[in-house]
Design an enzyme around this catalytic site. Sequence first.
Site: not given
Ligand code: MV4
Length: 495
Positions: A119, A203, A238, A295
Amino acid sequence: MEHTITKILVANRGEIALRVMRTAREMGIKTVAIYSEADRRAPHVMFADQAVCIGPAPSANSYLKGDEIIRISASLGVDAIHPGYGFLSENADFARNVEAAGIIFIGPRPHAIEIMGDKLSAKAAVENFDVPLVPGTEGEVKDVSEALLLAHDIGFPVMIKASAGGGGKGMRIVHNPEEFASQMQRAVSEATNSFGNGAVFVEKYIQNPRHIEIQVLADEYGNVVHLFERECSIQRRHQKVIEEAPSVILTPELRAAMGAAAVSVAKACNYRGAGTVEFIFEPGGKFYFLEMNTRLQVEHPVTEQITGKDLVKEQINIAKGKVLSFTQEELSIQGHSIEVRVYAEDAVANFMPGTGVLKEYRRPQGLGVRVDDGLEQGMEVSIYYDPMIAKLITFAPTRDEAIARMKRAISEYRISGVQTTLDFAQYVMNHDAFVSGKFDTHFVQNYFTPESLIPENESLEALGAAALVSMLQENKASQKTVINEKPSRWKSNRG
Ligand code: MV4
């Protein structure tokens, strides 16, 4: 330079292996399947022109044996390897070894896989490309007290993320300064243990976002287009469960802006092939780049439905060294598509994965219904692989019609022998928040309880705990009965 591809080995199993082989055949390309001992009679093996057993059921002894797969490819005169998703698809070393063996890897360059696999390096790569990032630390944070100061600047709540994490792994939400130090220490040790890389960053935590991703395609020559968005907010821990395209929330302006940002991300890593750029979308309309998946994704069919493009065909043509055959202006959205992932899980029992033989397995059919699956009636859902049985995809002129079609298709699907998430999907299709489009990533958490799947007239309160237990047992027993009577609403696909 253009290459000839006359034979492809698909380094995968199940629905995605079949999905790739179907397009290969349409293109006049021969296919080679690899399979584990558990998959001898699997549809992907039956479909392929040639098939090679590569070992026992556990993935580590079969589908993950990269060097063995390369050896088999070389011995069979395979021109290209398609990795599907999961397994070796995002393994830069595998991609490198494939190319070193003189075989085409149908996917991005190893360098792009590496950059996007981390990341922090992904964020650094897009820094000068006009891509909106969640406000946060510049890079890795090492010193806890320094990180706490930065967290104060960012403003609580914040999220601590492992750079090597992904798909929700290695993330911690911190609501107040008091818990910051301990959470950061745990995040670092967790990241070290899980990924062998303790790098973390901080973040702003976006509280109620939607999860929207953009499909991109890039050729060898730096031409990049996007194929609009997929709305993936309906997920559980997720794990996506329902996806759709387009998203109800995007205006044409926002769509164009997110599309442009996604194209920039692809350009920033000199991307090639099909890829997906993930964003979080904040209520109010701000969006931020999260990560790029290098992918073909599980949910790619909804994009195929609304754009009329075969994404696997595009991948293969790109791998051949062809120039993209269309421009951004030539792409448009027609209609609406929804995908439901059918898992062998019991939604009532906290989505516990189940195993067993598919005693009855009958797919829905008819206008606007697509089923991508990799099993047949009588086959076994085993413990060795992902519990996803199928993807049920509907397509219709409008979202309301795509939902109606999905409800019809779910009711037509007949699966017995294992519990599935079809009844959960039906619950979502009937839910006001889903129908109205007013939902976010917390949909399942906010609205779903096991009681959601119990008919209203038999609610928990009315039944009492003892009665509930016997009802659940009855439910289990009904797995073994052939469906000929009309079962109650939510039970209709539970046995
Ligand atoms: C986040 C976020 C909120 N704030 N970052 C989830 C998977 C990964 N790709 C990054 N994700 C997230 N990052 C910040 N700064 C919310 C998610 C997020 C998520 C978080 C908690 C529960 C379910 C989620 C579903 C999609 C994305």
